[in-house]
Scaffold this active site. Structure first.
Site, short mmCIF file in Angstrom:
data_model
loop_
_atom_site.label_atom_id
_atom_site.label_comp_id
_atom_site.label_asym_id
_atom_site.label_seq_id
_atom_site.Cartn_x
_atom_site.Cartn_y
_atom_site.Cartn_z
N HIS A 1 0.83 -1.21 0.00
CA HIS A 1 0.00 0.00 0.00
C HIS A 1 0.87 1.26 0.00
O HIS A 1 1.89 1.31 0.68
CB HIS A 1 -0.90 0.00 1.25
N PRO B 1 8.32 19.84 11.05
CA PRO B 1 9.59 20.27 10.45
C PRO B 1 9.61 20.12 8.93
O PRO B 1 8.94 19.26 8.36
CB PRO B 1 10.62 19.35 11.10
N SER B 2 10.40 20.97 8.29
CA SER B 2 10.58 20.92 6.83
C SER B 2 11.93 20.30 6.49
O SER B 2 12.55 20.68 5.49
CB SER B 2 10.48 22.33 6.24
N PHE C 1 14.35 16.49 6.72
CA PHE C 1 14.34 15.04 6.92
C PHE C 1 15.40 14.70 7.97
O PHE C 1 16.47 14.17 7.66
CB PHE C 1 14.64 14.34 5.59
N VAL D 1 12.40 12.32 11.84
CA VAL D 1 11.48 12.17 10.71
C VAL D 1 11.83 10.92 9.90
O VAL D 1 10.94 10.26 9.36
CB VAL D 1 11.52 13.43 9.81
N GLY E 1 8.53 9.22 9.59
CA GLY E 1 7.91 9.60 8.33
C GLY E 1 6.98 10.78 8.53
O GLY E 1 7.08 11.52 9.51
#
Length: 563
Positions: free
Chosen positions: A83, A165-166, A168, A172, A176
């Site tokens: 998925h 946050p912007s 990675f 994160v 994710g």
């Protein structure tokens, strides 16, 4: 005030480790007032759909705890599955169930998202009705690139997260991202046919579903596709909006079904889809034998179905909730393949608490409870119940009048009065238990500690607030019972004349309820220190009392003149 309910359906990126799944799902039960309804794991997709329901603030608290737990137990850097996904809690839609609009649900979605971003450091996007720009309405757009493309997506100015946050970062990389929305309730609904032919079931599905069928030259099944100027197939739209559908054969039952997804039941209801399917099947020489509900349904959708079929039969809509549900079940054939238990399929019924209610007692047990040693139920609850009996009699006369032979052209008139009666009856039934609950709040206030000045002050305030409430409840009994007399008055004047005595007894019950509740208002008000409140409620209660005595004389005079 009726309770607001929303459903939350988070999808987590774990479908194989049942211990982990249960740990994440069960965290919602740590929030009071939230009920976990379903856990549906999928091994191939490595994804689990969790469903829970409650009041909005409680639901978003439970959702936050679930998202937090999922981020702790699921490592997206190690995830794989069929998925599409980009987060430990991949999506988290909020669905209005009762007494709340979609726009209001979107406000709660925004509140949840802001907290997830700020407190958990998880980036995310608002989609569907919570989206803050058109290009983010579609979940597929928000999730494009999936987890593997998240590093680039987060720093892309066009896809800067709505919250969180912007970048990675390490956190994160594990959690994710998440997509949070408000969307309409989706019903998975199958209609049963007296055929084994998937092709014929599909033909009906194409008649009904919004996407319709592809336009072809000649034979509608095998002819050449008709294309538009861009080379895309032209479609012939189906009858109903917000409906997806396909035909299939169910070996277990030996029949073909049309499987529908009703994506917005405020646009196309279950009963509308059923009714149009019956028409389409009949046109094709087939017969609908019943239907099947997959999953859960809001109470109002079942009541709407009951009303729809009652109107088709030109029958009064002013019947009980239970009776309307029975009409819906039988009319839709929801028990065609297996028994249909409303207590297991209707969301609000699943949320009913197990606490003992006076109105759930038998008549005998209610009398025994009242006659016992406990202080409650007392005069207030009994007044509310007597008022309930009164308007129930008026409603009965309205329903009998609606069904009288020769009065078919007036059934809607009587139906409207019966519906009014049902509304008064339901309010008074609520007040039966609420009067006892209000008294119990006073007792709880007296039980508070009074060891120091602050505790004494808090105790006094609690007692006073509870006493005010215990005065307002019988006042509501007075108001509701007085207003309910309009039903009996209408039936005395224009209802079935052989039931004059029934409507008359209804008037007398309403009058008794009002006078009894008036005494409760007065005795409770004497202990309230807020004199402005006391004078106001006593004045209003006195007005209703005087109007009741006058109204009683008027209505008794009507009965005496007709008998």
């Amino acid at each position: 005030m009726k309770k607001q309910l929303i459903e939350c359906v988070p999808n987590i990126s774990e479908g194989r480790d049942i211990n982990k799944i249960n740990t994440i799902a069960k965290v919602v039960e740590t929030v009071e007032g939230v009920k976990l309804l379903d856990i549906d794991p999928g091994k191939a997709t490595n994804r689990t759909v969790i469903t829970f329901v409650g009041e909005p603030e409680n639901v978003i608290e439970a959702a936050f705890r679930l998202i937090k737990k999922a981020s702790e137990l699921i490592d997206m850097s190690k995830h794989s599955g069929e998925h599409p996904r980009f987060g430990a809690t991949d999506v988290c839609p909020l669905v209005p169930i009762s007494n709340i609009a979609l726009d209001e649900a979107a406000v709660y979605a925004h509140k949840l998202g802001e907290r997830v971003g700020k407190e958990l450091g998880i980036p995310g996007y608002f989609y569907e009705n919570a989206a803050r720009e058109d290009k983010r309405k579609n979940l597929a757009s928000c999730r494009s690139g999936e987890y593997e493309g998240l590093k680039e997506k987060l720093v892309n100015p066009d896809w800067k997260p709505d919250f969180g946050p912007s970048e990675f970062n390490n956190s994160v990389a594990k959690s994710g991202a998440i997509a949070i929305s408000a969307r309409d309730f989706l019903i998975a609904y199958n209609v049963n046919l007296n055929t084994t032919s998937t092709r014929r079931a599909n033909a009906i599905a194409f008649d009904i579903r919004e996407a319709g069928r592809i336009k072809r030259d000649g034979n509608p099944s095998t002819g050449k596709k008709v294309l538009d100027k861009n080379g895309e197939p032209i479609r012939i739209p189906g009858k109903l909006k917000a409906v997806k559908g396909i035909g299939w054969y169910i070996e277990e039952y030996g029949i073909a079904q049309i499987s529908y997804n009703l994506t917005n039941i405020s646009i196309t209801s279950m009963h509308k889809a059923f009714d149009e399917t019956v028409k389409a099947a009949t046109d094709r020489g087939l017969r609908v034998t019943g239907s099947e509900l997959i999953g859960l349904i809001p109470l109002q959708a079942m009541l709407d179905a009951g009303n729809f079929f009652l109107q088709k039969q030109q029958r009064s809509l002013g019947i009980s909730e239970d009776e309307k549900i029975k009409i819906a079940v039988k009319s839709l054939g929801l028990d065609d393949l297996k028994p249909f238990n409303p207590k297991e399929k209707i969301i609000e019924y699943l949320l009913d608490d197990d606490s003992k209610k006076l109105i759930d007692l038998s008549v005998k047990d209610f009398a025994e409870e009242t006659a016992g040693e406990s202080i409650a139920p007392g005069g207030g609850s009994i007044s509310a119940y007597v008022g309930t009996l009164g308007v129930s009699l008026g409603t009965m006369v309205a329903n009998l009048s609606a069904h009288k032979a020769g009065w078919d052209n007036k059934w809607e008139f009587y139906s409207k009065w019966a519906e009014k009666g049902q509304a008064y009856k339901n309010k008074l039934l609520f007040l039966v238990d609420e009067d006892t609950n209000a008294f119990n709040k006073i007792i709880a206030g007296f039980r508070l500690h009074k060891g120091n000045t602050k505790e004494i002050q808090l105790r006094t305030e609690a007692i006073q607030n509870a006493t005010k409430y215990a005065t307002e409840i019988p006042f509501q009994v007075m108001e509701t019972s007085y207003n309910s007399m309009e039903v009996m008055e209408a039936m005395l004047k224009e209802g079935l004349q052989t039931s004059l005595s029934d409507a008359g007894v209804g008037v007398l019950c309403a009058r008794t309820a009002i006078i009894g509740a008036y005494y409760n208002v007065r005795i409770n008000a004497k202990d309230i220190k807020d004199k402005v409140f006391t004078e106001d409620i006593l004045a209003k209660a006195k007005t209703i009392y005087n109007k009741t005595l006058k109204k009683e004389k008027e209505l008794m005079a009507i009965i005496d003149s007709k008998i």
